[in-house]
Motif scaffolding. Structure first.
Motif, PDB file in Angstrom:
ATOM      1  N   TYR A 121       0.840  -1.199   0.000  1.00 27.12           N
ATOM      2  CA  TYR A 121       0.000   0.000   0.000  1.00 27.12           C
ATOM      3  C   TYR A 121       0.875   1.249   0.000  1.00 27.12           C
ATOM      4  O   TYR A 121       2.074   1.191   0.289  1.00 27.12           O
ATOM      5  N   CYS A 202      -4.991   5.909   2.222  1.00 24.45           N
ATOM      6  CA  CYS A 202      -4.259   4.689   1.873  1.00 24.45           C
ATOM      7  C   CYS A 202      -4.691   4.204   0.494  1.00 24.45           C
ATOM      8  O   CYS A 202      -5.884   4.059   0.217  1.00 24.45           O
ATOM      9  N   ILE A 204      -4.435   1.176  -2.285  1.00 27.34           N
ATOM     10  CA  ILE A 204      -4.124  -0.236  -2.515  1.00 27.34           C
ATOM     11  C   ILE A 204      -4.444  -0.561  -3.966  1.00 27.34           C
ATOM     12  O   ILE A 204      -5.556  -0.309  -4.433  1.00 27.34           O
TER      13      ILE A 204
END
Length: 206
Positions: A121, A202, A204
């Motif tokens: 990530y 975040c 991903i």
């Protein structure tokens, strides 16, 4: 869209309707959802959606996210960090009034699970201060209960009725001036409450 609250889903659809077409809605908790493998998404966006998910359910919730993400899909998770007023206010209140097993999930909790899962990530951190006139009781109360507790802050909706839970919450704080003076008053700067926020975004990619 996914949310355990039907009201939240309705409000979200009303807000996004001019910009996106209405698609499927899932009125269920993230940790409980089960979709066919064919139902995947190229983009998943979670905006402050993990606070009430117990830490014990975090891995299962993230597993479900990754299952719903299509090949080459992208997932964004925005969540306040432990140093954010979002998290600290509720945690300090719970400790002070001896409310057990009650805390908000932080960005760090999520990142720790991702590390354990071996998920790659990237994180961008945003720091800012939310400033509110200390004499504007309606705005202060609204911010504390709908932004920091219910996480549904709407600047143009200050007259939204407080729930019974929040009325009790407010009543306890007002009765115990020690808590207010020792905690909330620490954030007063030049006649304003200045609440520090630390939000992690975040990313991903599958």
């Amino acid at each position: 869209m996914l949310d355990p609250s039907k009201e939240a889903l309705t409000q979200a659809h009303d807000q996004f309707l001019p910009f996106i077409n209405k698609g499927k809605s899932y009125n269920i908790k993230l940790q409980d959802i089960s979709l066919p493998l064919s139902d995947t998404f190229d983009l998943i966006w979670i905006m402050h959606g993990f606070y009430a998910i117990p830490r014990i359910d975090l891995k299962r919730s993230i597993d479900h996210l990754l299952e719903m993400l299509s090949d080459n899909g992208t997932c964004f998770i925005a969540q306040a960090g432990r140093n954010s007023f979002y998290i600290d206010f509720y945690n300090q209140y719970s400790k002070y009034f001896n409310i057990r097993n009650s805390s908000f999930t932080s960005a760090e909790d999520i990142l720790e699970i991702l590390v354990k899962m071996g998920v790659t990530y990237h994180v961008q951190t945003f720091n800012y201060n939310e400033c509110i006139d200390k004499n504007d009781n309606d705005s202060v109360n609204h911010y504390l209960f709908h932004e920091c507790i219910d996480n549904s802050f709407k600047p143009n909706n200050k007259n939204k009725k407080l729930t019974l839970k929040n009325l009790q919450f407010l009543s306890q704080i007002k009765k115990d001036r020690h808590f207010a003076q020792q905690y909330l008053d620490n954030y007063i700067q030049n006649e304003y409450y200045s609440f520090p926020q630390n939000v992690c975004l975040c990313l991903i990619k599958k």
